[in-house]
Design an enzyme around this catalytic site. Structure first.
Site, PDB file in Angstrom:
ATOM      1  CD  GLU A 338      -3.286  -0.855   1.701  1.00 17.10           C
ATOM      2  OE1 GLU A 338      -3.791   0.246   1.474  1.00 17.10           O
ATOM      3  OE2 GLU A 338      -3.867  -1.758   2.337  1.00 17.10           O
ATOM      4  CD  GLU A 598      -3.933  -2.031   9.051  1.00 19.53           C
ATOM      5  OE1 GLU A 598      -3.116  -2.965   8.929  1.00 19.53           O
ATOM      6  OE2 GLU A 598      -4.609  -1.588   8.110  1.00 19.53           O
TER       7      GLU A 598
HETATM    8  C1  BGC Z   1      -5.312   1.121   4.705  1.00 15.30           C
HETATM    9  C2  BGC Z   1      -5.940   2.045   5.701  1.00 15.30           C
HETATM   10  C3  BGC Z   1      -6.988   2.795   4.941  1.00 15.30           C
HETATM   11  C4  BGC Z   1      -8.006   1.784   4.569  1.00 15.30           C
HETATM   12  C5  BGC Z   1      -9.296   2.248   4.043  1.00 15.30           C
HETATM   13  C6  BGC Z   1      -6.346   0.144   4.295  1.00 15.30           C
HETATM   14  O1  BGC Z   1      -5.938  -0.856   3.490  1.00 15.30           O
HETATM   15  O2  BGC Z   1      -4.152   0.558   5.158  1.00 15.30           O
HETATM   16  O3  BGC Z   1      -5.197   2.630   6.616  1.00 15.30           O
HETATM   17  O4  BGC Z   1      -7.458   3.937   5.493  1.00 15.30           O
HETATM   18  O5  BGC Z   1      -7.477   0.766   3.786  1.00 15.30           O
HETATM   19  O6  BGC Z   1     -10.183   1.800   4.870  1.00 15.30           O
END
Ligand code: BGC
Length: 711
Positions: A338, A598
């Site tokens: 990401e 997270e």
């Molecule tokens: C990310 C998050 C992001 C989210 C959207 C994820 O895959 O790592 O931090 O805000 O997707 O909900």
């Protein structure tokens, strides 16, 4: 900019192999000044006579695909008589895997460089060397480079087949002057341990989850290899764990030349604490590799300290979370596939970020990209720069367009950010009205909502809070910020004031009951709950019923402690802050975290991972709790009418659960600090302020000028 220069590239698409574009030239007279102005599609690593030009890592940075920043470097002292300038190009953000458009879909979109070297001689004459067909190209020793997958450098590789460059007719109109901070190297961190895992793998531990690269030191024979893999955590058995990197291969491969040598990757970064040594030509020692932390060159401004070592560790982890994710854009995480500028994460953390570090310039650039990538309908992409997606926006994510500019204005007091972003802020409100199924509410749309809330139904990443309620609440909140910003700019905001009243009425009519912690938090914090006392009690009861535990996700967590302390439950807020059992901020600290996780149970109580798909160990969002410590525990508050700490309110709320708490912020006006501590059965307050301040202690107000005060 660079009007006389041409975009040039390797003549064929090289895939993930990095080409070098170069030119040799002579300077025959004494030089007064020489400046290189340069940019690229992709990332460039430029050298002059073998020495790196400038210190900007991953230049020209991450921007909307509609613009590219241009850098200028003073190279006066780098020029000799015979000179060669070399530019190694990688796909970087422009077309690497991080750009989910997929490089395969754009085979004719080449990484390319554009540059001009301007030389002024001591005799007053000038000369310019511009990128054009006279430059040459060859394949470089960087055999592979991609942010997600890593780098392969072959120190033995020499490409004898020099070819002419291809001139590309890319638009020079997308070039803009450098707007953001440079990304530069920061700390160098030595390993703290080298050990064999139960599986027999050799692992180096740096003791800190970090973002950046490293330098290796090796004595080898030509052709021998160094091969590394990267991980943030070990699994429950103590083995090297990479599944949470998902499809990001995150590897490093180095083919050695003969003898003693050292190498730093040129165009890749990793998020890691551990390195697995897959191959190394000689004995691996604590001196074989040093980690190099890389992030935007933002200046540290904020410091928190308490009498609790666990809390202090949390504060450190929050700082590391920011360092690890402020790499030119505010990313969600630095390690897996990401590393994108997720808007929701950025708005959640923006206030804390702006106290911890001076991030005005950093956010100015990112918000400019947000505005550029905002759709004609006002939709804000979920990620900025928009490397993928169709501009679909959810509540709490698209609202970064209103929340971040307002916060940056409050912290730094510069109206420019509002001037520049105001139209984008208003457009965002239009988008909501356009998409919503109900007038004056935001209903019927898709949202990430209370992302990763612990009350999520089985199999879902989304907490149980009502999407339509949260979305309508953010509609209300964003409208309130447009009103505030409009007033600062002297715009007429009557229509937004009327809209605000209508949204509030409609929300109160439609959503009479709140059923989750996050719904209560949002209802309280956004001024929706008509009976605050009742809703605050409901929230407190829900928390206590869970054993004094939170259930909130991305949207509820940042305001949770505020909602409690603003409504008479500051002791309960402290209980949550100091809670050590799962789920809590200190749970991860007790589990050995060195950054912010997270998910509340990234590692659960049994030592297992909650998920392999959504389990980053360096995700700053929940670190937003620091703003409660700055703003409520130590009580340092900005004042809407006097932003940038021109006037301050300092209203600390101490607790008996801690011996002391202290916060310092180096504001643009000087240091503001607030410390409280228990002494001889009373509480002592030490406050320093750079501006006119209202200090509120035990409900009593003291209006003071700049200075230091003790109560
Ligand atoms: C990310 C998050 C992001 C989210 C959207 C994820 O895959 O790592 O931090 O805000 O997707 O909900």
């Amino acid at each position: 900019m660079l009007k006389r220069s041409k975009w040039i590239s390797y003549p064929v698409n090289m895939g993930f192999e990095c080409p070098v574009i170069f030119k040799s030239f002579k300077t025959e007279k004494e030089i007064k000044r020489a400046t290189l102005t340069i940019s690229a599609r992709g990332c460039y690593y430029a050298t002059l006579n073998g020495e790196r030009i400038g210190n900007f890592i991953f230049a020209p940075g991450a921007t909307s695909l509609k613009r590219v920043q241009v850098q200028s470097y003073d190279v006066t002292n780098m020029l000799g008589f015979d000179n060669t300038i070399e530019v190694t190009l990688s796909k970087g953000w422009f077309q690497g895997r991080i750009d989910w458009r997929g490089s395969n879909d754009y085979p004719n979109d080449y990484e390319a460089v554009i540059a001009e070297l301007s030389v002024t001689y001591k005799d007053g004459s000038c000369e310019s060397i511009v990128t054009d067909e006279s430059w040459s190209a060859r394949r470089s020793a960087v055999r592979f480079s991609d942010f997600y997958d890593g780098e392969h450098y072959d120190a033995t590789f020499i490409d004898e087949s020099i070819v002419g460059v291809k001139v590309q007719n890319y638009d020079n109109g997308i070039l803009v002057p450098q707007q953001g901070e440079f990304v530069v190297e920061h700390e160098r961190i030595r390993p703290i341990n080298i050990f064999k895992t139960p599986k027999g793998e050799l692992v180096i531990d740096f003791g800190q989850n970090l973002t950046g690269y490293f330098e290796i030191f090796v004595n080898a024979k030509s052709g021998e290899r160094v091969s590394f893999s990267f991980a943030e955590v070990l699994d429950v058995e103590g083995n090297f764990y990479t599944e949470n990197y998902r499809s990001a291969k995150a590897e490093f491969l180095y083919t050695c030349c003969d003898g003693e040598q050292s190498y730093k990757p040129k165009l890749a970064f990793w998020g890691y604490r551990y390195i697995r040594v897959n191959e190394f030509p000689c004995e691996v020692t604590l001196d074989s590799v040093v980690a190099i932390v890389v992030h935007s060159d933002i200046k540290r401004t904020g410091y928190l300290e308490s009498s609790s070592p666990l809390l202090n560790k949390l504060f450190k982890n929050i700082i590391w979370g920011q360092k690890g994710n402020f790499l030119d854009i505010p990313t969600d995480c630095p390690q897996r596939d990401e590393r994108e500028g997720w808007t929701g994460d950025a708005q959640v953390f923006c206030r804390t970020a702006s106290y911890n570090y001076d991030v005005e310039k950093f956010f100015e650039k990112w918000l400019t990209d947000l505005k550029i990538d905002q759709g004609d309908d006002g939709g804000v992409p979920s990620i900025v720069p928009q490397y993928w997606g169709d501009g679909w926006s959810g509540c709490g994510w698209g609202d970064a367009s209103t929340i971040c500019p307002w916060q940056i204005y409050l912290t730094y007091g510069n109206k420019d950010i509002l001037r520049k972003q105001y139209s984008s802020m208003c457009k965002w409100l239009k988008y909501i009205a356009l998409k919503s199924k109900n007038r004056y509410l935001w209903t019927g749309c898709e949202h990430f909502a209370d992302w990763l809330g612990l009350d999520a139904p089985a199999g879902s990443y989304k907490g149980s809070s009502n999407d339509d309620f949260l979305a309508s609440a953010y509609y209300l909140y964003s409208t309130s910020l447009v009103i505030k910003a409009g007033k600062v700019l002297g715009r007429s905001v009557q229509k937004y004031e009327a809209l605000y009243e209508r949204i509030l009425k409609a929300i109160r009519k439609k959503f009479k009951k709140y059923k989750t912690q996050t719904e209560c938090v949002i209802a309280l914090h956004f001024g929706i709950a008509p009976d605050k006392e009742k809703t605050a009690k409901q929230l407190a009861d829900m928390i206590i019923a869970k054993g004094t535990r939170l259930q909130t996700g991305f949207l509820g967590t940042p305001y949770l402690l505020h909602a409690l302390s603003d409504n008479g439950y500051s002791e309960l807020a402290y209980d949550l802050l100091l809670q050590e059992a799962f789920p809590s901020w200190l749970y991860s600290v007790k589990q050995g975290a060195t950054t912010i996780w997270e998910h509340w149970d990234g590692v659960n109580e049994k030592g297992e991972f909650w998920s392999k798909d959504m389990n980053s160990f360096n995700h700053y969002a929940y670190g937003a709790v620091a703003d409660w410590v700055y703003g409520v525990s130590c009580g340092i508050k900005t004042v809407d009418e006097f932003p940038g700490f021109e006037r301050i309110v300092i209203a600390p709320i101490p607790t008996d659960k801690l011996d002391f708490m202290s916060a310092q912020i180096q504001t643009r006006r000087g240091l503001v600090s607030s410390k409280w501590f228990h002494e001889g059965g009373t509480i002592r307050y030490e406050i320093t302020t750079p501006s006119r301040t209202t200090i509120i202690i035990d409900g009593k107000e003291y209006n003071v000028e700049k200075g230091s005060y003790i109560f």
